[in-house]
Design a protein around this motif. Structure first.
Motif, PDB file in Angstrom:
ATOM      1  N   SER A   1      -6.678   5.742  -2.741  1.00 22.89           N
ATOM      2  CA  SER A   1      -6.532   6.928  -1.884  1.00 22.89           C
ATOM      3  C   SER A   1      -6.961   8.230  -2.565  1.00 22.89           C
ATOM      4  O   SER A   1      -7.401   9.161  -1.906  1.00 22.89           O
ATOM      5  CB  SER A   1      -5.096   7.039  -1.376  1.00 22.89           C
ATOM      6  OG  SER A   1      -4.193   6.994  -2.459  1.00 22.89           O
TER       7      SER A   1
ATOM      8  N   ARG B   1       0.557  -1.384 -11.200  1.00 28.25           N
ATOM      9  CA  ARG B   1      -0.562  -0.702 -11.846  1.00 28.25           C
ATOM     10  C   ARG B   1      -0.561  -0.959 -13.352  1.00 28.25           C
ATOM     11  O   ARG B   1      -1.558  -0.762 -14.014  1.00 28.25           O
ATOM     12  CB  ARG B   1      -0.408   0.818 -11.689  1.00 28.25           C
ATOM     13  CG  ARG B   1      -0.533   1.342 -10.284  1.00 28.25           C
ATOM     14  CD  ARG B   1      -0.348   2.853 -10.303  1.00 28.25           C
ATOM     15  NE  ARG B   1      -0.434   3.407  -8.959  1.00 28.25           N
ATOM     16  CZ  ARG B   1      -0.375   4.702  -8.688  1.00 28.25           C
ATOM     17  NH1 ARG B   1      -0.225   5.583  -9.673  1.00 28.25           N
ATOM     18  NH2 ARG B   1      -0.473   5.135  -7.450  1.00 28.25           N
TER      19      ARG B   1
ATOM     20  N   ASP C   1       2.308   2.876  -6.724  1.00 22.14           N
ATOM     21  CA  ASP C   1       2.050   3.224  -5.325  1.00 22.14           C
ATOM     22  C   ASP C   1       3.323   3.232  -4.486  1.00 22.14           C
ATOM     23  O   ASP C   1       3.412   3.948  -3.494  1.00 22.14           O
ATOM     24  CB  ASP C   1       1.024   2.256  -4.728  1.00 22.14           C
ATOM     25  CG  ASP C   1      -0.336   2.413  -5.389  1.00 22.14           C
ATOM     26  OD1 ASP C   1      -1.058   3.326  -4.995  1.00 22.14           O
ATOM     27  OD2 ASP C   1      -0.637   1.666  -6.326  1.00 22.14           O
TER      28      ASP C   1
ATOM     29  N   ASP D   1      -0.263   2.010   0.513  1.00 19.50           N
ATOM     30  CA  ASP D   1       0.565   1.988  -0.704  1.00 19.50           C
ATOM     31  C   ASP D   1       1.383   0.701  -0.796  1.00 19.50           C
ATOM     32  O   ASP D   1       1.584   0.168  -1.886  1.00 19.50           O
ATOM     33  CB  ASP D   1       1.489   3.209  -0.751  1.00 19.50           C
ATOM     34  CG  ASP D   1       0.764   4.439  -1.283  1.00 19.50           C
ATOM     35  OD1 ASP D   1      -0.151   4.287  -2.109  1.00 19.50           O
ATOM     36  OD2 ASP D   1       1.114   5.560  -0.865  1.00 19.50           O
TER      37      ASP D   1
ATOM     38  N   ASP E   1      -4.206   1.341  -4.830  1.00 20.47           N
ATOM     39  CA  ASP E   1      -5.123   1.664  -3.736  1.00 20.47           C
ATOM     40  C   ASP E   1      -5.969   2.862  -4.159  1.00 20.47           C
ATOM     41  O   ASP E   1      -5.659   3.549  -5.129  1.00 20.47           O
ATOM     42  CB  ASP E   1      -4.385   1.894  -2.404  1.00 20.47           C
ATOM     43  CG  ASP E   1      -3.703   3.238  -2.323  1.00 20.47           C
ATOM     44  OD1 ASP E   1      -3.509   3.882  -3.369  1.00 20.47           O
ATOM     45  OD2 ASP E   1      -3.346   3.655  -1.212  1.00 20.47           O
TER      46      ASP E   1
HETATM   47 MG    MG Z   1      -1.298   4.862  -3.612  1.00 16.91          MG
END
Ligand code: MG
Ligand code: ADP
Length: 303
Positions: free
Chosen positions: A205, A152, A32, A78, A203
């Motif tokens: 998004s 991640r 992110d 982010d 996140d």
């Molecule tokens: Mg992101």
């Protein structure tokens, strides 16, 4: 080959193969935020761009206020996804000549409202003419203590997948700026990071399914998402909740033994699935335990 053949994600894969790595670059393309080694902390850098008629439509002057808020929120999200705190922003605007000065002031009022709330200084940017479309691009800097960084790429087989909030509300409302009611989960992310409970985070998004796909890809694992567990916004369809996006919720993984400790943080999270071996892939499971085909998921530019 055209962009429409490979799509946004294919294009980013292509670009990331040419990435150079300085010793100070801890994470480049693929999370992110980029993560840069600093003296005793990590610096976080992220950027997100919003283009008229791709990401939003402008109907009234008040839409500029909402656009400013949303562009800032996407970037803050982010930084939140890394467990960090936002600090400084650069704002680039591309505007057609006919744009009213008042509209630009509204755009800044929108950005400032969040900048003030989250103690972010807008320290620069760029202003250019644009033939037709309004464009806003924000680069946000942030920081995180070394021990609180969340990535991640660190989910492990056996972990549970949790999400904050509810999904599909923005898709249900056709992504209209006026009705957007996203939440920013900065406090929640800091609580999670400091509690040292989470194995990976992103996140949402680009949509819930896309988030899980990205965690799976980065962590080299598979995942199961139980569709009847996915918390839906009122009136949102399952499809909208799974693939909609433009919601800045957190998706994270946690060891199952840590669930009691997680509950004590009172984040109101929901368990939606678990991490499995990579060879099992990312699968959607319905209420009867039947595996359903997964669409690639989320909005993808150029497709
Ligand atoms: Mg992101
Ligand atoms: P997010 O949705 O979290 O903002 P994106 O899907 O936009 O992330 O991007 C995925 C990753 O690819 C990020 O690490 C981002 O910095 C990187 N990226 C996207 N576009 C480019 C580009 N044009 N050049 C280099 N890196 C890029």
């Amino acid at each position: 080959m055209k962009l429409s053949d490979i799509g946004e994600f294919g294009l980013i894969d292509l670009i990331s193969r040419h990435e150079k790595k300085l010793p100070s670059t801890m994470i480049g393309i693929g999370d992110d935020c980029a993560v840069i080694r600093s003296q005793n902390k990590y610096l976080l850098v992220t950027t997100d761009t919003f283009v008229q008629d791709v990401h939003f439509k402008i109907r009234t002057q008040n839409d500029f206020f909402e656009l400013g808020k949303k562009a800032m929120a996407a970037n803050i999200s982010d930084v939140a996804a890394m467990g960090g705190i936002p600090t400084h922003a650069l704002v680039t605007i591309g505007l057609p000549k006919r744009t009213s000065v008042k509209a630009v002031q509204e755009l800044y009022r929108g950005m400032d409202s969040l900048a003030k709330r989250y103690k972010i200084d807008i320290v620069g940017g760029d202003t250019v003419a644009s033939p037709k479309a309004v464009l806003v691009s924000i680069t946000l800097l942030g920081e995180v203590e070394k021990e609180n960084l969340l990535l991640r790429s660190t989910a492990r087989v056996g972990d549970l997948i949790c999400v904050t909030g509810r999904f599909g509300g923005e898709a249900r409302d056709n992504f209209k700026l006026q009705t957007s009611n996203f939440k920013i989960n900065l406090k929640e992310s800091r609580k999670l990071a400091k509690a040292k409970l989470v194995t990976s985070m992103i996140d949402s998004s680009d949509g819930l399914v896309r988030s899980v796909l990205e965690i799976a890809k980065a962590s080299k694992v598979g995942a199961e998402i139980f569709e009847d567990l996915v918390p839906r916004a009122k009136g949102a369809t399952l499809e909208q909740a799974l693939y909609g996006g433009e919601e800045y919720e957190l998706a994270f993984t946690i060891r199952s033994s840590k669930i009691t400790q997680l509950k004590k943080l009172k984040l109101g999270e929901t368990i939606v699935g678990n991490i499995v071996a990579q060879k099992q892939g990312v699968r959607l499971v319905d209420a009867y335990g039947k595996i359903k085909p997964l669409k690639s998921g989320g909005y993808e530019h150029y497709k």
